[in-house]
Write an enzyme that holds these catalytic residues in place. Structure first.
Site, PDB file in Angstrom:
ATOM      1  N   PHE A 150       0.829  -1.127   0.014  1.00 53.93           N
ATOM      2  CA  PHE A 150       0.024   0.129  -0.133  1.00 53.93           C
ATOM      3  C   PHE A 150       0.888   1.459   0.004  1.00 53.93           C
ATOM      4  O   PHE A 150       0.309   2.318   0.096  1.00 53.93           O
ATOM      5  CB  PHE A 150      -0.910   0.112   1.032  1.00 53.93           C
ATOM      6  CG  PHE A 150      -2.021  -1.181   1.443  1.00 53.93           C
ATOM      7  CD1 PHE A 150      -3.189  -0.869   0.649  1.00 53.93           C
ATOM      8  CD2 PHE A 150      -1.539  -2.388   1.658  1.00 53.93           C
ATOM      9  CE1 PHE A 150      -4.201  -1.937   0.381  1.00 53.93           C
ATOM     10  CE2 PHE A 150      -2.722  -3.373   1.729  1.00 53.93           C
ATOM     11  CZ  PHE A 150      -3.835  -3.220   1.239  1.00 53.93           C
ATOM     12  N   CYS A 258      -1.263   2.911 -10.583  1.00 52.04           N
ATOM     13  CA  CYS A 258      -2.138   2.053  -9.692  1.00 52.04           C
ATOM     14  C   CYS A 258      -3.492   2.213  -9.873  1.00 52.04           C
ATOM     15  O   CYS A 258      -4.349   1.500 -10.401  1.00 52.04           O
ATOM     16  CB  CYS A 258      -1.497   2.184  -8.295  1.00 52.04           C
ATOM     17  SG  CYS A 258      -0.057   1.388  -7.870  1.00 52.04           S
TER      18      CYS A 258
END
Ligand SMILES: NC(=O)c1ccc[n+]([C@@H]2O[C@H](COP(=O)([O-])OP(=O)(O)OC[C@H]3O[C@@H](n4cnc5c(N)ncnc54)[C@H](O)[C@@H]3O)[C@@H](O)[C@H]2O)c1
Length: 441
Positions: A150, A258
């Site tokens: 993340f 992303c």
């Protein structure tokens, strides 16, 4: 440990694992990258990364190699951080990831752990596990885990070492425990779940953040129409703890390697299950329209046409503190201006060349604004906050500033407009016009 891939995630993973005390070899098929790393160079620009890389190298905990076989065969764990870009259909292109898996399978130690860190569609890790079972002897106790990453480019090292949460996806508690051991020094909530759940958590998180950005942008368009400020509206919404203020800022939209691709991959996955992700479709459509919103703003001050105008784009990276321009809104705005007949000069503090694009890139931000009709701020780099507005105005042909990230304070810019005769526009906030007449170039 072996880390396969030395991109934004791989290098941060490798250096951070070394920081935790593990002995790490980072492997890549790109020989130039490995040569550069071995000679003390950095293939990417990421704040703080070089420092932890040098520390780890000094301690003898970090090395680089193109020899995956040698590295993998003596590793307790192999992290895969290979790119999973969008294919034409929107699905994640897993070809590079699979070719790495095929190549390393014979070398995986019997009791090894294969940790997929790349973002992959739900079901991928189970397929990898099934493939390994077929290819490896029955005695092999190799386990597959999914540990999605993340980190945010720009604060990647901190995000890796001080995460909000860690997701440990695995088929059994033993594998969960092995992940826990690897990351033992990191204090954070650790969610232990199945492989498919872990895969879904990653894509669903990114999709949610993208949705929040598009929501703010949708509200920004309404604020523009009503002549009110989206700042106040976003603040008022975001202070509700159930909502939160992050990712509620209106602007040029999301980009990067992303959000756009993870959204597409999630929609493609759902489609295979005959589900329609309407919210995500709207998120994407709103994001795509940002370029047109910006075009209209500009046309409104240039008499309906951008033809022949000179634009300066401030910022090419998809966000500040990175050199990554993948799916950057700046490049989309660049193309739009070019198609509209504009002349463009761009400046970015760290993106100093774009090999595949013909872009007029200045090395100095003031030089970039010489004879410009409008400066368009697309990446909110800190240095664009403290511009010498008087100097900028003197260099420019026309007085227009479009802050496509709403990064500047409108009250401060009102004073600058008054003082230097600038015309400041942003998105979803009333424009600031000086009292003096404007000269349009
Ligand atoms: N960039 C981010 O901020 C971020 C954050 C979280 C998750 N992710 C995910 O992590 C994955 C990697 O992203 P990235 O941005 O680091 O990608 P990247 O493109 O920067 O790096 C991928 C690297 O893998 C290498 N590679 C390709 N095939 C290989 C092989 N067979 N063996 C060894 N190396 C190989 C490439 O040469 C490249 O250096 C993606 O799935 C991405 O979605 C990225």
């Amino acid at each position: 440990m072996t880390v396969m891939g030395t991109g934004y995630v791989g290098l941060v993973t490798g250096a951070s694992l070394a920081r935790l005390g593990h002995e790490v070899v980072c492997v890549d098929v790109n020989k130039d990258k490995i040569r550069l790393l071995k000679s003390g160079g950095m293939p990417i620009w990421e704040p703080g990364l070089e420092d932890i890389i040098r520390d780890a190298e000094l301690e003898g905990l970090l090395d680089y190699s193109i020899d995956a076989a040698a590295a993998v065969s003596c590793s307790d764990a192999v992290f895969v951080t290979i790119g999973t870009p969008s294919s034409e259909s929107g699905e994640a292109d897993l070809s590079a990831l699979w070719s790495a898996i095929y190549a390393i399978t014979p070398m995986l130690p019997d009791d090894g752990l294969l940790i997929i860190k790349s973002t992959v569609p739900a079901g991928t890790c189970e397929q990898i596990e099934a493939y390994l079972r077929k290819r490896l002897p029955l005695s092999s106790r190799i386990a597959v885990a999914h540990n999605p990453e993340f980190l945010r480019q720009g604060s990647a090292v901190r995000d890796f070492l001080v995460p909000d949460r860690m997701i440990f996806g695995a088929a059994n508690p033993e594998t969960h425990n092995r992940l826990e051991e690897i990351y033992a020094p990191i204090q954070s909530p650790k969610i232990k779940c199945g492989l498919r759940e872990a895969e879904l958590i990653k894509c669903a998180s990114n999709a949610f953040l993208a949705m929040k950005i598009s929501y703010a942008n949708m509200m920004s368009d309404l604020c523009d129409a009503l002549g009110v400020s989206v700042d106040a509206v976003a603040e008022g919404i975001g202070l509700d703890r159930r909502i939160g203020s992050e990712f509620l800022r209106a602007g040029a939209g999301y980009g990067g390697s992303c959000f756009p691709k993870d959204l597409r991959a999630l929609m493609a996955l759902a489609e295979r299950e005959h589900l329609d992700m309407e919210l995500l479709k709207a998120t994407e459509a709103i994001n795509r329209r940002r370029v047109q919103v910006i075009r209209k703003k500009l046309e409104s001050v240039f008499g309906g046409t951008l033809n022949g105008k000179h634009f300066t784009i401030y910022g090419l990276a998809f966000k500040p503190n990175t050199d990554d321009t993948r799916e950057s809104p700046a490049l989309k705005i660049y193309s739009m201006l070019q198609e509209a007949g504009g002349r463009i000069t761009a400046y970015d503090p760290v993106v100093t060349c774009l090999p595949n694009l013909q872009i007029d890139l200045a090395t100095d931000m003031y030089e970039a604004a010489a004879e410009s009709d409008c400066v368009v701020i697309v990446t909110d780099w800190d240095q664009f906050r403290d511009l010498d507005w008087g100097r900028l105005r003197q260099l420019m042909r026309s007085p227009y500033i479009l802050d496509a990230r709403n990064m500047l304070d409108t009250a401060v810019m009102a004073a600058n407009c008054e003082r230097y005769g600038l015309h400041y526009m942003s998105l979803g906030r009333p424009s600031v016009t000086p009292d003096v007449p404007l000269t349009i170039g």
